[in-house]
Write a protein that holds these residues in place. Structure first.
Motif, PDB file in Angstrom:
ATOM      1  N   ARG A  18      64.727  -9.300 -24.345  1.00  0.00           N
ATOM      2  CA  ARG A  18      63.979 -10.589 -23.761  1.00  0.00           C
ATOM      3  C   ARG A  18      64.752 -10.883 -22.284  1.00  0.00           C
ATOM      4  NH1 ARG A  18      64.083 -15.846 -27.337  1.00  0.00           N
ATOM      5  NH2 ARG A  18      62.964 -14.253 -28.445  1.00  0.00           N
ATOM      6  N   LEU A  19      65.996 -10.667 -22.042  1.00  0.00           N
ATOM      7  CA  LEU A  19      66.489 -10.757 -20.745  1.00  0.00           C
ATOM      8  C   LEU A  19      66.045  -9.646 -19.738  1.00  0.00           C
ATOM      9  CD1 LEU A  19      70.386 -11.534 -21.244  1.00  0.00           C
ATOM     10  CD2 LEU A  19      68.582 -13.000 -20.139  1.00  0.00           C
ATOM     11  N   MET A  20      65.863  -8.494 -20.369  1.00  0.00           N
ATOM     12  CA  MET A  20      65.260  -7.427 -19.303  1.00  0.00           C
ATOM     13  C   MET A  20      63.788  -7.740 -18.873  1.00  0.00           C
ATOM     14  SD  MET A  20      66.554  -3.563 -20.477  1.00  0.00           S
ATOM     15  CE  MET A  20      65.382  -3.070 -19.412  1.00  0.00           C
ATOM     16  N   ALA A  21      62.977  -8.224 -19.906  1.00  0.00           N
ATOM     17  CA  ALA A  21      61.612  -8.585 -19.475  1.00  0.00           C
ATOM     18  C   ALA A  21      61.791  -9.751 -18.641  1.00  0.00           C
ATOM     19  CB  ALA A  21      60.817  -9.101 -20.806  1.00  0.00           C
ATOM     20  N   LYS A  22      62.416 -10.764 -18.501  1.00  0.00           N
ATOM     21  CA  LYS A  22      62.630 -11.799 -17.818  1.00  0.00           C
ATOM     22  C   LYS A  22      62.928 -11.496 -16.532  1.00  0.00           C
ATOM     23  CE  LYS A  22      64.904 -16.490 -17.484  1.00  0.00           C
ATOM     24  NZ  LYS A  22      65.949 -17.348 -18.014  1.00  0.00           N
ATOM     25  N   GLY A 300      63.194  -1.437  -9.764  1.00  0.00           N
ATOM     26  CA  GLY A 300      63.191  -2.789 -10.154  1.00  0.00           C
ATOM     27  C   GLY A 300      63.678  -2.996 -11.361  1.00  0.00           C
ATOM     28  N   ILE A 301      63.494  -1.855 -12.219  1.00  0.00           N
ATOM     29  CA  ILE A 301      64.315  -1.889 -13.587  1.00  0.00           C
ATOM     30  C   ILE A 301      65.763  -2.253 -13.332  1.00  0.00           C
ATOM     31  CG2 ILE A 301      64.686  -0.633 -15.799  1.00  0.00           C
ATOM     32  CD1 ILE A 301      62.044   0.609 -15.295  1.00  0.00           C
ATOM     33  N   SER A 302      66.322  -1.317 -12.503  1.00  0.00           N
ATOM     34  CA  SER A 302      67.833  -1.272 -12.180  1.00  0.00           C
ATOM     35  C   SER A 302      68.204  -2.741 -11.529  1.00  0.00           C
ATOM     36  CB  SER A 302      68.263  -0.183 -11.104  1.00  0.00           C
ATOM     37  OG  SER A 302      69.551  -0.417 -10.987  1.00  0.00           O
ATOM     38  N   GLN A 303      67.387  -3.279 -10.782  1.00  0.00           N
ATOM     39  CA  GLN A 303      67.816  -4.369 -10.084  1.00  0.00           C
ATOM     40  C   GLN A 303      67.596  -5.723 -11.246  1.00  0.00           C
ATOM     41  OE1 GLN A 303      65.142  -4.932  -6.652  1.00  0.00           O
ATOM     42  NE2 GLN A 303      66.149  -3.239  -5.575  1.00  0.00           N
ATOM     43  N   GLY A 304      66.582  -5.603 -11.881  1.00  0.00           N
ATOM     44  CA  GLY A 304      66.471  -6.609 -13.007  1.00  0.00           C
ATOM     45  C   GLY A 304      67.573  -6.604 -14.026  1.00  0.00           C
ATOM     46  N   CYS A 305      68.255  -5.447 -14.183  1.00  0.00           N
ATOM     47  CA  CYS A 305      69.313  -5.370 -15.423  1.00  0.00           C
ATOM     48  C   CYS A 305      70.743  -5.725 -14.519  1.00  0.00           C
ATOM     49  CB  CYS A 305      69.491  -3.941 -15.814  1.00  0.00           C
ATOM     50  SG  CYS A 305      68.240  -3.734 -16.876  1.00  0.00           S
ATOM     51  N   VAL A 321      76.439  -4.419 -22.335  1.00  0.00           N
ATOM     52  CA  VAL A 321      76.252  -3.525 -21.337  1.00  0.00           C
ATOM     53  C   VAL A 321      75.750  -2.312 -21.788  1.00  0.00           C
ATOM     54  CG1 VAL A 321      77.240  -2.512 -19.282  1.00  0.00           C
ATOM     55  CG2 VAL A 321      78.194  -4.623 -19.972  1.00  0.00           C
ATOM     56  N   ARG A 322      76.074  -1.622 -22.773  1.00  0.00           N
ATOM     57  CA  ARG A 322      75.569  -0.263 -23.270  1.00  0.00           C
ATOM     58  C   ARG A 322      74.282  -0.530 -23.901  1.00  0.00           C
ATOM     59  NH1 ARG A 322      77.411   1.225 -27.494  1.00  0.00           N
ATOM     60  NH2 ARG A 322      78.509  -0.354 -28.531  1.00  0.00           N
ATOM     61  N   GLY A 326      70.816   1.604 -22.204  1.00  0.00           N
ATOM     62  CA  GLY A 326      70.138   2.360 -23.127  1.00  0.00           C
ATOM     63  C   GLY A 326      68.526   1.980 -23.045  1.00  0.00           C
ATOM     64  N   LEU A 327      68.341   0.776 -23.010  1.00  0.00           N
ATOM     65  CA  LEU A 327      66.923   0.195 -23.049  1.00  0.00           C
ATOM     66  C   LEU A 327      66.224   0.636 -21.637  1.00  0.00           C
ATOM     67  CD1 LEU A 327      64.605  -1.266 -24.150  1.00  0.00           C
ATOM     68  CD2 LEU A 327      65.620  -3.548 -23.573  1.00  0.00           C
ATOM     69  N   ALA A 328      67.152   0.274 -20.478  1.00  0.00           N
ATOM     70  CA  ALA A 328      66.550   0.724 -19.274  1.00  0.00           C
ATOM     71  C   ALA A 328      66.425   2.146 -18.959  1.00  0.00           C
ATOM     72  CB  ALA A 328      67.651   0.245 -18.023  1.00  0.00           C
ATOM     73  N   PHE A 329      67.150   3.036 -19.632  1.00  0.00           N
ATOM     74  CA  PHE A 329      66.911   4.296 -19.619  1.00  0.00           C
ATOM     75  C   PHE A 329      65.565   4.799 -20.168  1.00  0.00           C
ATOM     76  CE2 PHE A 329      67.435   8.689 -21.237  1.00  0.00           C
ATOM     77  CZ  PHE A 329      68.045   9.384 -20.205  1.00  0.00           C
ATOM     78  N   ARG A 330      65.283   4.161 -21.291  1.00  0.00           N
ATOM     79  CA  ARG A 330      64.159   4.498 -22.032  1.00  0.00           C
ATOM     80  C   ARG A 330      62.843   4.061 -21.267  1.00  0.00           C
ATOM     81  NH1 ARG A 330      67.511   3.035 -26.215  1.00  0.00           N
ATOM     82  NH2 ARG A 330      66.441   0.839 -26.457  1.00  0.00           N
ATOM     83  N   VAL A 331      62.950   2.945 -20.671  1.00  0.00           N
ATOM     84  CA  VAL A 331      61.834   2.442 -19.876  1.00  0.00           C
ATOM     85  C   VAL A 331      61.802   3.085 -18.761  1.00  0.00           C
ATOM     86  CG1 VAL A 331      60.976   0.393 -18.600  1.00  0.00           C
ATOM     87  CG2 VAL A 331      62.343   0.045 -20.834  1.00  0.00           C
ATOM     88  N   ALA A 332      62.768   3.573 -18.057  1.00  0.00           N
ATOM     89  CA  ALA A 332      62.640   4.444 -16.706  1.00  0.00           C
ATOM     90  C   ALA A 332      62.076   5.816 -17.133  1.00  0.00           C
ATOM     91  CB  ALA A 332      64.017   4.623 -15.928  1.00  0.00           C
ATOM     92  N   LEU A 333      62.386   6.556 -18.191  1.00  0.00           N
ATOM     93  CA  LEU A 333      62.046   7.764 -18.524  1.00  0.00           C
ATOM     94  C   LEU A 333      60.414   7.697 -18.982  1.00  0.00           C
ATOM     95  CD1 LEU A 333      62.613  10.706 -19.264  1.00  0.00           C
ATOM     96  CD2 LEU A 333      63.266   9.943 -21.556  1.00  0.00           C
ATOM     97  N   LEU A 334      60.003   6.649 -19.848  1.00  0.00           N
ATOM     98  CA  LEU A 334      58.659   6.406 -19.993  1.00  0.00           C
ATOM     99  C   LEU A 334      57.869   6.355 -18.819  1.00  0.00           C
ATOM    100  CD1 LEU A 334      56.489   6.138 -22.098  1.00  0.00           C
ATOM    101  CD2 LEU A 334      57.107   3.659 -22.332  1.00  0.00           C
ATOM    102  N   THR A 335      58.157   5.687 -17.722  1.00  0.00           N
ATOM    103  CA  THR A 335      57.611   5.432 -16.758  1.00  0.00           C
ATOM    104  C   THR A 335      57.156   6.624 -15.955  1.00  0.00           C
ATOM    105  OG1 THR A 335      58.436   3.124 -16.453  1.00  0.00           O
ATOM    106  CG2 THR A 335      57.501   4.090 -14.431  1.00  0.00           C
TER     107      THR A 335
END
Length: 460
Positions: A18-22, A300-305, A321-322, A326-335
């Motif tokens: 939820r934080l990452m989406a926000k 943007g994923i990195s800056q949001g995190c 943090v971990r 991990g979630l940011a990694f998966r989203v960046a890979l899918l993108t």
């Protein structure tokens, strides 16, 4: 003090997804909007001015990169320190660092604007301009120099706005300016018949409006405690900001160096090929803007995190943090996978958005897009990981990872490969550098995540 801050701050307690989406969705939109300043200009210039206009925006692109580098140095540096200090319960020091960052953004933006205005022609020559493109590049770069202080303040200030837990306002700052730019572009280019000058003035007006919104936020809306006395830059805070912002700055500066080197390489080897000099410059200008869309999402994923990573690392909540990494990694890979498929399947359609050209123009652009962007599916991992290291205070590691793709791998390859392969060497340098940089970033990230796991086990 630390416990009270933690209870009041959702960064320490709210669900990671939820934080990452926000935070990441507004950050992604802000980055995409920032990219639109260049992309919308490229599209309307391509339609209204033609290939030489596209080449002119490519020549001017290093100025935009330098502005962004300065803004990220100060914006990310101050925002990262702000979140780390807030996580550690040092609220007053966090606000003092933020105020120093704001002052430096204004000062540096004015300095860059003056330098570009005074040394316009030497800079364009350095960036690889040709005689045919020079008049267009002079008009576009000379006018957009007026908006540089607002561009730097907006780009850097938005990081502090997000760190201050106002990601939606940050997004609106960028979105308002971009919408205005998009409306004014066709009006000035076609309605007023101003050509490339119209695109430049549309960009400047949009940047001014966004910059004023940033000023209003820190004057009237902010959550952090700021006073006029805090706005005087202090040496210790400047060093702290530079330390954590240097990785992002170096990444942008290296992009400018690579862009300048690539322009000059294409100018030289293009003259020796059947394409000539202007076709490669125009094509690469278009494709660099297309790549900006993809990179905007990953950054943007990195800056949001960044607030999530920084606050929780400062508070010792390494498990959060971990999970966020991990979630940011998966989203960046899918993108990356989605964009890679688009680049391989629809290259002509993508290039065609930016205007027409000869069959040789489209032939070069299609080959360049397919080959140079071949490893796009893993290309978002390096900038995302660099932002991660900066957010947790690992400044030197962030710098090393920032240097990998552009400086350590890509720059030597775009110099060496064309000697062996001609102009095609530039194309094949890209995917090799992308793959090598991603592997390095993954290796360092795994090492840091294992350290955090060990700290958790030891504490337990």
């Amino acid at each position: 003090m630390s416990e009270r801050v933690e209870e009041a701050n959702p960064l320490a307690t709210e669900r990671i997804g939820r934080l990452m989406a926000k935070f990441s969705i507004p950050a992604i939109i802000s980055m995409l909007v920032s990219s639109l300043y260049n992309i919308v200009d490229q599209i309307f210039i391509g339609q209204g001015v033609g290939m030489l206009g596209n080449a002119a925006t490519n020549i001017a692109f290093p100025v935009s990169i330098i502005c962004t580098a300065t803004a990220l140095l100060l914006g990310i540096g101050s925002a990262s320190n702000f979140n780390l200090e807030m996580g550690a319960g040092q609220g007053k020091k966090a606000c003092q660092i933020a105020a120093t960052g704001l002052s430096l953004l204004v000062i540096c933006g004015v300095i860059i604007s003056i330098i570009v205005g005074v040394f316009l022609n030497p800079l364009l020559e350095l960036f690889g301009v040709t005689p045919e493109v020079l008049p267009y590049a002079q008009d576009y770069t000379g006018i957009t120099a007026v908006g540089i202080p607002f561009l730097v303040l907006t780009t850097g200030g938005n990081h502090l706005i997000r760190a201050d837990r106002s990601p939606t306002y940050s997004m609106m700052c960028m979105l308002t300016g971009a919408i205005l730019n998009t409306i004014l572009d066709p009006l000035f280019i076609f309605g007023c018949n101003w050509g490339i000058k119209g695109a430049a003035w549309a960009t400047v007006i949009g940047q001014m409006v966004s910059g004023m919104m940033v000023i209003v936020y820190f004057w009237k809306v902010r959550n952090m405690e700021l006073t006029l006395s805090m706005l005087r830059p202090k040496g210790d805070f400047v060093r702290a900001i530079a330390s954590l912002g240097m990785a992002s700055c170096i990444n942008q500066v290296s992009m400018a160096v690579v862009q300048i080197t690539m322009n000059n390489t294409l100018r030289h080897y293009g003259a020796l090929s059947s394409y000539g000099t202007d076709i490669p410059l125009a094509c690469v200008g278009v494709i660099s803007k297309v790549n900006m869309v993809f990179m905007a999402i990953c950054i943007g994923i990195s800056q949001g995190c960044q607030p999530i990573w920084g606050y929780n690392y400062g508070a010792g909540k390494y498990d959060r943090v971990r999970k966020a990494y991990g979630l940011a990694f998966r989203v960046a890979l899918l993108t990356g996978i989605i964009f890679c498929l688009c680049f391989q399947i629809f290259p002509r359609s993508i290039v065609g958005i930016f205007g027409g050209g000869s069959e040789a123009y489209f032939h070069f652009a299609e080959r360049y897009l397919r080959i140079y962007m071949l490893m796009t599916f893993i290309n978002g991992i390096q900038p995302m990981s660099s932002g991660f290291f900066t957010s947790i205070g690992k400044a030197q590691l962030g710098i090393v990872v920032s240097l990998t793709r552009q400086v350590i791998f890509l720059l030597p390859l775009i110099i060496i490969f064309p000697i062996l392969m001609g102009i095609d060497g530039v194309m094949y340098a890209g995917p090799i550098a992308d793959a090598a940089a991603a592997l390095v970033a993954i290796g360092y990230a795994l090492r840091e995540l294992r350290k955090m796991k060990c700290c958790e086990n030891f504490a337990g």
